[in-house]
Design a protein around this motif. Structure first.
Motif, PDB file in Angstrom:
ATOM      1  N   THR A 137       0.810  -1.226   0.000  1.00  0.00           N
ATOM      2  CA  THR A 137       0.000   0.000   0.000  1.00  0.00           C
ATOM      3  C   THR A 137       0.838   1.270   0.000  1.00  0.00           C
ATOM      4  OG1 THR A 137      -0.225  -0.285   2.407  1.00  0.00           O
ATOM      5  CG2 THR A 137      -2.064  -0.996   1.048  1.00  0.00           C
ATOM      6  N   ARG A 210     -12.727  -4.641   3.510  1.00  0.00           N
ATOM      7  CA  ARG A 210     -11.493  -4.145   2.910  1.00  0.00           C
ATOM      8  C   ARG A 210     -11.586  -4.110   1.390  1.00  0.00           C
ATOM      9  NH1 ARG A 210      -9.626  -8.991   1.214  1.00  0.00           N
ATOM     10  NH2 ARG A 210      -9.669 -10.747   2.657  1.00  0.00           N
ATOM     11  N   PRO A 214      -5.581  -3.372  -1.491  1.00  0.00           N
ATOM     12  CA  PRO A 214      -5.734  -2.410  -0.401  1.00  0.00           C
ATOM     13  C   PRO A 214      -5.076  -1.080  -0.727  1.00  0.00           C
ATOM     14  CG  PRO A 214      -4.004  -3.978   0.109  1.00  0.00           C
ATOM     15  CD  PRO A 214      -4.640  -4.448  -1.167  1.00  0.00           C
ATOM     16  N   ASP A 219      -7.470  -0.532   5.127  1.00  0.00           N
ATOM     17  CA  ASP A 219      -7.379  -1.709   4.260  1.00  0.00           C
ATOM     18  C   ASP A 219      -6.180  -2.578   4.649  1.00  0.00           C
ATOM     19  OD1 ASP A 219      -9.546  -0.811   2.757  1.00  0.00           O
ATOM     20  OD2 ASP A 219      -8.273   0.163   1.252  1.00  0.00           O
TER      21      ASP A 219
END
Length: 277
Positions: A137, A210, A214, A219
């Motif tokens: 992420t 989520r 993500p 998330d």
């Protein structure tokens, strides 16, 4: 007082900030606030860490984990460990000490077993969150690890009070979600001074779904929670996949996949988890 009344009573007290903590937590909270000072020098941070033996041991262990040991050399003293991990990681480790202090007064065998399982779950989620944040992420990995460490702190508080209310945890896990998780969790997180962004991510995990792949801290935390090899003994997150199904979750990340990243990072996750234990 029946079980639901007990849940509501504990939740109401937490909502008012009336929390029953072990006395040693106050000193660690003061230490954590000092570590949050943006002007704090590494030497001063090292002296503060050395004053708390459990934090000192965790700091050296984390510094020697695969996630932080880039040079291949082990550090053997606190000052070098502090320089390697940085103050942001120290804040996460101080939170870990606070959580362990919170469950230190749990002695009844059944509750003790739940507390131990809850900490194993939290340590796995923290380690996975750190790696997912860094590799997937692209958000701050130290914040993600901190969120993983504290995401079940309301559960630890509930376990620490359960001996006062026989049969409190005998019912369905959904009752903890409905009557206690949010109110108790928010109260304890506020007491610990958890930043708003982290609180929002944890609240999203309590009842959210989520996104895949993500994107946010929430998330990241939810995916780590679902992938953790040890479940929470209190409940399974609403909307979570089973552990077997979670193990099959995969998606494209840049030129690789989540599965490949987790395989490449398995040593980092294992060493971080072990250091937090």
């Amino acid at each position: 007082m029946d079980r639901l009344e007990a849940f509501k009573s504990i939740a109401a007290q937490a909502g008012r900030g009336e929390l029953t903590f072990p006395t040693n937590i106050d000193a660690t909270l003061k230490l954590q606030r000092a570590l949050c000072d943006p002007e704090l020098h590494a030497d001063s941070a090292a002296r503060l860490v050395q004053a708390e033996p459990l934090l000192a041991a965790r700091t050296v262990a984390i510094a020697n984990s695969a996630a932080y040991k880039r040079s291949g050399n082990d550090v053997t003293h606190v000052r070098a460990a502090v320089q390697r991990v940085g103050v942001r990681t120290l804040n996460a480790l101080a939170a870990a000490v606070i959580v362990r202090q919170l469950d230190s007064k749990i002695t009844e065998p059944r509750l003790r077993a739940k507390a131990d399982q809850l900490w194993k779950h939290s340590a796995h989620v923290a380690a996975l969150s750190q790696v997912i944040a860094r590799r997937v992420t692209c958000i701050d990995p130290e914040t993600a690890m901190f969120a993983g460490i504290v995401h079940e702190v309301g559960g630890f508080y509930l376990l620490s009070r359960a001996a006062e209310f026989p049969g409190l945890l005998d019912g369905e896990p959904e009752e903890w979600i409905e009557y206690g998780e949010m109110a108790i969790g928010r109260g304890v997180l506020a007491k610990l001074g958890v930043p708003a962004a982290v609180m929002q991510a944890i609240e999203a995990m309590w009842g959210g779904m989520r996104a895949l792949p993500p994107e946010t801290l929430g998330d990241t935390l939810m995916l780590a929670n679902d992938l953790a090899p040890v479940d929470s003994p209190l409940h399974v997150r609403p909307g979570a996949t089973s552990r077997r199904s979670a193990a099959t979750v995969d998606f494209i990340v840049g030129e690789g996949t989540l599965a490949a990243i987790l395989e490449e990072s398995s040593e980092e996750v294992s060493s971080l988890t072990a250091a937090l234990f």
